[in-house]
Design an enzyme around this catalytic site. Structure first.
Site: not given
Lengths: 542, 517
Positions: A229, A205, A130
């Site tokens: 997330s 996210s 990420k």
């Protein structure tokens, strides 16, 4: 009973419509793409019924096997993954940056194999990271314009450990700016699509990390979880996600959103893969004072040794279904999936009861106050002075104002403003302090529930994946109505409790995936992974 | 830990250097008033304050008759730990800009602070030396504001639970300023990190940031508003400097900024209960400038009061200008600034055990003030004894080798006086016995029953006896002739054969004399 699980990756290349046709695959694992130039390892004879030949559940283990048996070279594997990315990326857009050293690293690994050197547990495993997790030789933007082009001078501890274990970082995955969002539409750069249905969002996210694993662009990936997330996108994309206990994995190198809640988590296409990655990155870190010094058990040994072909492999396990997460606001299809999952657990020998968490409805407001307050502080460093985008001005305040006004997206600004308000003199006691008290209450009620049960289960999200573009209306509505159920509520709650979670795919092939959330006591990841593994494996036969 | 931090830097030294100093073509456009980089140019290294100019002292004396100054001091002490407070960078004053930095002290995304435990040790040392209560459970908080020298946009500090609080420090004023002993309260001592420095070079259209100092550990020592003059404030500062140097926690160098004092001064007419408006003074680079700046400020404020212009005294920060020898407005404070403090989530709470604190307490060196005080006592005792011995030798025309007093017994005698076993008066009597006849102090005290009377009940009965035997003098005393107290004291001492503890005697006697008849 539950329908056969569907692997979206095969279908993706052939069908870009909203529903994937049901195919006869009976396993959960990565299947090689027919169009990849080099086939990915075949983990098993796919048509064999599980009763006679159980499917090895781990892509990581089969990659290791193919490398050691010299069936495939690391370079061949790398080329096939890169080809896969090339094919799928125009539709999925999971990556903000693709590493240009993948082949070079694979070559090095092949030389190591030639020399019969010892290989790390993640040797030849292609890992997505990420983009709010720092990498030394790649940009790390956090999905924000304010850090566009920023290259950190160091690797996050989790990334360093992945590399030390032989993992190859494929690239940096898309996210909602600084992790603030639940659709990945909040990225300053691009919108990621759900591989199951490209008209829908992957969740967020960590949407890029979940979509990349789901689409077979990498084997496993790192995400981060502050208020769901990891778990919510895992649910939306039909992969396994785990949010470990706070303090289990070092946050060093993770761009802080809400420091007391942030945790690096893992995605994989099987529970074992997720567990192997988690094991690689877990443990005390001198660079993060909030990491735990507890010993890290071998999470996956319990999985592989577990005999899930007994009739009741989970005999006596006490399972609590959280009543408040199955209230009226939850999608009917999701409710029925959870009840089916509960029934399946009963078949495996579990004692399933319903538990109530009375403080449940307080979770969302408390989460918001804590997370937003901390984020308003954590994002202060993006001032345009030392790194990132600076908007020149004649006067200091304009320099700050312009750099931040142009650098941050609207969701981030909203959260900074709300957090700043909550911490202002005269409001601290009413908001931040009170939210901390609520957090204690919730922790206590979770502890009570986990004293009486070994694990708790709930949906990971109250709905399946939304259509792209829809969620902002939804979020705004939530804020006005303050309705905790409309948000990914259960993920929030677990977060405030700091315990660990496994997200499991429960795919209905005719619709978007539904996630089952398993919640365990703090630092009890091994038990969760074991339960998840047995659940996942036994589901195959149904 | 070190290797990881350095690895990141060494492989990208240019990147960091560039991003800090020469980003965007080498300029960071902002206009910032310089305060930190001004340094006094003609300060001597002496820590003792100089005498302020006579003329100013005169005006001050006149005005101070009607006004009272209230002075409090915030002192920042840079700790000389090997590495910074939250990372492993060393700090050396005067290094090339941005050569002692890492992701943590530069506030790079993802970097986290890890507390250097030496900071706690030094804070506890200073707290104990300042007679403070040590908080066994304290924590760090974030103090939030934007400034280019503050990389994270917040300073890690301590807000509502400082590591030490509620102490005091004893100070002796120099004889030339009237002498005397003062005790100033210490409100609190807390740990925090220093900020970087802004460099204002070039043509003034831009500033540069040097982050070498960012993250260096500081102790902020906040005094009670107990000081009343420039010299008291300067002596307080000098005592803090001696203390941190003795403890070895800081070099206390004011010119290098290792010890920085910000003073708050307000003035009020004598008799008024309400405090006047508080003014903060910065840029004090020596104790002598503290002294002069405060006296200047007191005079300025008192003069404004005198002219009825006390509304012109506003809450502000003023700068001491060494050249002009005056304070000037730096910035006015518009309302209270809101630092939005909240507990630092990246650091665990600071939990100390009682044994840890006791261990540090036992390891403390003797403090400068204690040493001076003890030294003074010994000197006093030695003085009169040596004087008496010298007189005896002179009278008897003897040399020091010919008397029977041994050095061991002389030491014993001084210790007995200091320990309160015998009074000074009796000490002298014994001294002459020892010189003339020899023997031991202990033997003489025992033989002559000379042990001091410290039992209040015994003294009280003697006081009662003397009072009842002198009804006439008592009547006169109560009629206003209070000088007769000396007569009564003499009678009681006589009654005790000189053995009553004088302090106790006087205390009990006064109570009895002043008791309502």
């Amino acid at each position: 009973m539950l329908s056969t699980l569907q692997n979206p990756r095969l279908s993706l290349l052939h069908h870009h419509h909203h529903r994937f046709p049901l195919k006869g695959h009976r396993h959960l694992h990565i299947t090689p793409s027919a169009r990849a130039s080099h086939p990915l390892p075949q983990p098993t004879a796919t048509q064999s019924p599980p009763s006679t030949s159980p499917p090895p559940s781990s892509t990581i283990l089969s990659i290791r096997h193919s490398l050691l048996s010299r069936r495939q070279t690391a370079v061949q594997l790398a080329e096939s993954y890169l080809a896969r990315i090339q094919q799928t990326e125009p539709h999925i857009r999971s990556f903000l940056h693709i590493s240009n050293s993948v082949i070079k690293e694979a070559e090095e690994l092949d030389r190591k194999i030639e020399r019969n050197e010892e290989l790390g547990p993640l040797a030849g495993v292609f890992v997505g990271v990420k983009d709010n997790i720092c990498t030394a030789n790649m940009p790390s933007t956090g999905g924000s314009k304010v850090l566009e082009g920023y290259r950190p001078p160091f690797d996050a501890t989790a990334v360093r450990r992945v590399k030390e274990c032989g993992g190859i970082i494929v690239g940096k995955t898309n996210l909602d700016e600084f992790g603030m969002g639940s659709t990945t539409e909040g990225s300053a750069f691009q919108v990621t699509a759900n591989p199951w249905d490209v008209s829908r969002v992957p969740g967020g996210s960590s949407g890029g990390s979940a979509a990349a694993v789901s689409a077979g662009q990498c084997v496993v990936s790192l995400g981060s979880d502050t208020g769901g997330s990891v778990r919510q996108p895992a649910s939306f994309c039909g992969v396994v996600g785990i949010k470990p206990t706070y303090g289990r994995v070092s946050r060093y190198g993770l761009m802080a959103y809400a420091s007391s809640l942030d945790a690096i988590g893992c995605f994989g296409s099987s529970v074992v893969d997720t567990g192997i990655l988690l094991h690689a990155i877990s443990g005390h870190d001198q660079l993060d004072a909030t990491t735990s010094k507890r010993e890290v058990p071998d999470f996956t040994s319990q999985c592989t040794s577990a005999s899930f072909f007994e009739s009741k492999p989970l005999k006596g396990l006490r399972v609590g279904v959280i009543r408040e997460t199955l209230d009226d606001g939850v999608d009917g299809a999701i409710k029925s999936s959870i009840y089916e999952a509960a029934a399946h657990l009963e078949e495996l020998g579990c004692n399933v009861t319903e538990v109530s968490l009375p403080s449940f409805s307080l979770g969302l407001p408390a989460y918001y106050i804590l997370a937003l307050s901390e984020s308003s502080s954590n994002l202060s460093r993006y001032d345009g002075i030392r790194y990132g985008n600076q908007i020149g001005a004649d006067e200091l305040n304009s320099l700050y104002g312009d750099s931040r006004a142009k650098g941050f997206g609207s969701e981030v600004k909203l959260r900074i403003l709300m957090g700043t308000y909550a911490l202002s003199a005269g409001y601290y006691d009413a908001y931040y302090k009170r939210a901390q008290q609520v957090r204690t209450l919730i922790q206590r009620s979770f502890k009570d529930a986990l004293d009486k049960n070994d694990i708790l289960i709930s949906p990971a999200a109250p709905s399946t994946a939304y259509s792209i573009g829809m969620t902002y209306c939804l979020l705004l509505l939530v804020r006005r109505k303050n309705d905790p159920l409309a948000m990914s509520m259960s993920t929030l709650l677990g977060c405030l409790h700091w315990c660990c979670h496994v997200e499991l795919l429960k795919g209905d092939p005719m619709a978007s995936p539904v996630g089952l959330q398993i919640i365990g006591a703090a630092f009890d990841e091994a038990k969760l992974l074991k339960v998840g593994h047995i659940f996942e494996q036994t589901l195959q036969g149904h | 830990m070190t290797s990881i931090l350095y690895r990141g830097l060494q492989t990208h030294p240019l990147l960091l250097y560039k991003s800090v100093l020469f980003r965007n073509n080498g300029v960071m456009y902002c206009t910032i008033r310089s305060s930190q980089t001004q340094t006094a140019t003609y300060e001597s290294n002496k820590t003792q304050p100089k005498i302020s100019p006579k003329t100013q002292a005169k005006t001050l004396d006149k005005i101070l008759k009607d006004y009272e100054a209230i002075i409090g001091i915030e002192t920042h002490v840079q700790l000389n730990t090997l590495s910074k407070a939250f990372c492993s960078c060393p700090y050396n004053y005067g290094s090339q800009p941005n050569t002692s930095v890492c992701p943590v002290c530069m506030g790079l995304p993802g970097a986290l602070p890890v507390l250097n435990s030496k900071v706690i040790e030094y804070a506890v040392k200073v707290g104990l030396a300042l007679n403070c209560r040590i908080a066994l459970n304290s924590k760090f908080d974030r103090k939030q504001y934007f400034y280019p020298d503050l990389p994270k946009g917040y300073q890690i500090s301590q807000f509502d639970i400082p590591i030490a609080s509620g102490g005091h420090i004893d100070v002796d004023l120099p004889v030339e300023f009237g002498g005397g002993h003062r005790r100033f309260g210490i409100t609190r001592v807390h740990m925090e990190e220093d900020a970087g420095k802004l460099l204002h070079l070039g043509n003034g259209s831009y500033s540069q940031v040097d982050l070498n100092r960012a993250g260096v550990p500081l102790l902020e020592i906040v005094s009670e508003p107990d000081m009343r003059s420039g010299i008291e404030a300067a002596e307080y500062g000098a005592e803090i400097q001696r203390l941190v140097r003795y403890l070895g926690v800081s070099n206390g160098n004011m010119q290098e900024g290792s010890l920085r004092c910000d003073v708050n001064v307000s003035v009020r007419p004598i008799g008024q209960e309400k405090f006047g408006t508080k003014v903060e003074i910065k840029n004090l680079n020596s104790f002598s400038s503290i002294n002069r700046a405060i006296d200047f400020e007191i005079t300025r404020q008192a003069a404004l009061y005198n002219e009825g212009k006390d509304d012109e005294i506003v809450q502000e920060t003023r700068l001491w200008e060494e050249g002009a020898q005056k304070t000037v407005t730096m910035r006015k404070k518009e309302g209270l600034s809101d630092y939005r403090y909240f507990p630092e989530p990246d650091l665990p709470e600071v939990v100390l055990s009682g044994e840890y604190v006791d261990g540090i307490h036992d390891s403390l060196p003797e403090l400068p003030e204690m040493k001076r005080r003890r030294g003074a006592e010994v000197k006093l005792a030695a003085n009169w004894i040596m004087g008496d011995i010298a007189a005896y030798l002179k009278n008897e025309k003897l040399s020091i080798d010919e008397i029977k007093l041994t050095p061991e017994e002389l030491a014993e005698l001084i210790a007995s006086i200091k320990g309160g076993t015998i009074s000074g008066k009796i000490g002298k009597e014994i001294l002459f016995e020892l010189i003339a006849k020899g023997g031991t102090v202990k033997g003489l005290i025992k033989a002559k029953d000379l042990v001091q009377i410290v039992d209040p009940a015994e003294i009280e009965s003697m006081v009662d006896k003397v009072i009842s035997e002198n009804p006439k003098q008592l009547e006169q005393y109560r009629g206003g002739k209070t000088r007769l107290q000396g007569y009564f004291a003499g009678q009681v001492m006589k009654e005790s054969k000189g053995k009553a503890n004088p302090g106790l005697l006087n205390k009990i006697l006064l109570e009895k004399l002043n008791a309502s008849s």
